[in-house]
Motif scaffolding. Structure first.
Motif, short mmCIF file in Angstrom:
data_model
loop_
_atom_site.label_atom_id
_atom_site.label_comp_id
_atom_site.label_asym_id
_atom_site.label_seq_id
_atom_site.Cartn_x
_atom_site.Cartn_y
_atom_site.Cartn_z
N UNK A 126 21.19 14.85 -14.42
CA UNK A 126 19.81 15.09 -14.87
C UNK A 126 19.11 16.11 -13.96
N UNK A 127 19.30 15.99 -12.64
CA UNK A 127 18.65 16.93 -11.72
C UNK A 127 19.12 18.37 -11.96
N UNK A 128 20.44 18.53 -12.10
CA UNK A 128 20.99 19.88 -12.33
C UNK A 128 20.46 20.47 -13.62
N UNK A 129 20.54 19.70 -14.68
CA UNK A 129 20.09 20.20 -15.98
C UNK A 129 18.60 20.52 -15.97
N UNK A 130 17.81 19.68 -15.31
CA UNK A 130 16.38 19.93 -15.23
C UNK A 130 16.10 21.24 -14.48
N UNK A 131 16.78 21.43 -13.36
CA UNK A 131 16.57 22.66 -12.58
C UNK A 131 17.00 23.89 -13.36
N UNK A 132 18.12 23.81 -14.04
CA UNK A 132 18.59 24.96 -14.81
C UNK A 132 17.62 25.32 -15.92
N UNK A 133 17.00 24.31 -16.49
CA UNK A 133 16.09 24.55 -17.61
C UNK A 133 14.66 24.85 -17.18
N UNK A 134 14.16 24.12 -16.18
CA UNK A 134 12.74 24.18 -15.86
C UNK A 134 12.37 24.66 -14.46
N UNK A 135 13.30 24.67 -13.55
CA UNK A 135 12.97 25.00 -12.15
C UNK A 135 13.77 26.21 -11.67
N UNK A 136 13.43 27.36 -12.20
CA UNK A 136 14.13 28.58 -11.80
C UNK A 136 13.83 28.96 -10.35
N UNK A 137 12.87 28.30 -9.73
CA UNK A 137 12.57 28.53 -8.33
C UNK A 137 13.50 27.78 -7.39
N UNK A 138 14.33 26.90 -7.93
CA UNK A 138 15.26 26.11 -7.12
C UNK A 138 16.63 26.80 -7.12
N UNK A 139 17.17 26.99 -5.93
CA UNK A 139 18.50 27.55 -5.78
C UNK A 139 19.52 26.43 -5.86
N UNK A 140 20.54 26.59 -6.70
CA UNK A 140 21.61 25.62 -6.80
C UNK A 140 22.76 26.09 -5.93
N UNK A 141 23.36 25.15 -5.21
CA UNK A 141 24.39 25.50 -4.25
C UNK A 141 25.44 24.39 -4.22
N UNK A 142 26.70 24.78 -4.15
CA UNK A 142 27.78 23.80 -4.00
C UNK A 142 27.85 23.36 -2.53
N UNK A 143 28.31 22.13 -2.27
CA UNK A 143 28.44 21.68 -0.88
C UNK A 143 29.34 22.60 -0.05
N UNK A 144 30.44 23.06 -0.62
CA UNK A 144 31.34 23.95 0.13
C UNK A 144 30.64 25.24 0.54
N UNK A 145 29.75 25.74 -0.30
CA UNK A 145 28.99 26.94 0.04
C UNK A 145 28.04 26.67 1.20
#
Length: 135
Positions: free
Chosen positions: A68-87
């Motif tokens: 839910x968090x990922x999908x919400x950010x992708x749709x509504x929170x373009x100000x949030x950077x998504x990052x994998x743990x390995x990165x």
């Protein structure tokens, strides 16, 4: 493309002298061991980790895109950077190296880890005109 729109607005005094001073992280779909590792690494680099996705969240550490968090950010929170743990762990290694002998890292290091927006997507193209290359 600037990946860190929300962080770019932070003033210099809130960032402190560390890489992620003034930056708020949260996680989604990580094991408790991974969460602890992420929290430890983020703290060393000056960031703050919260359990919930809040208005001040700047970076979401993603274990699985189908949350839910990922999908919400992708749709509504373009100000949030998504990052994998390995990165994040790679950034930490670079941070440690920069403290001893390399150039100082800045928040723009996150731009080196773009989110693979077409990951797991399949495209079908048809009726293309004037395609000279058969590939």
């Amino acid at each position: 493309m600037e990946l860190l729109k929300g962080v770019a607005g932070l003033n210099e005094s809130s960032r402190s002298n560390t890489l992620f001073g003034g930056v708020t992280f949260t996680t989604t779909d990580l094991s408790s061991k991974e969460k602890a590792q992420v929290a430890s690494v983020v703290a060393v680099m000056g960031g703050n980790v919260k359990n919930d996705l809040t208005a001040d969240t700047n970076v979401l550490i993603v274990g699985n895109i189908n949350t839910a968090k990922s999908k919400y950010c992708l749709k509504n929170r373009t100000d949030v950077t998504l990052l994998y743990p390995d990165d994040l762990f790679d950034i930490y290694k670079r941070f440690q190296h920069s403290k001893s002998s390399g150039p100082k890292l800045t928040i723009q290091v996150l731009d080196d880890y773009p989110w693979p927006i077409f990951n797991s997507c399949l495209f079908c193209l048809s009726r293309l005109r004037e395609v000279g290359n058969p590939c």
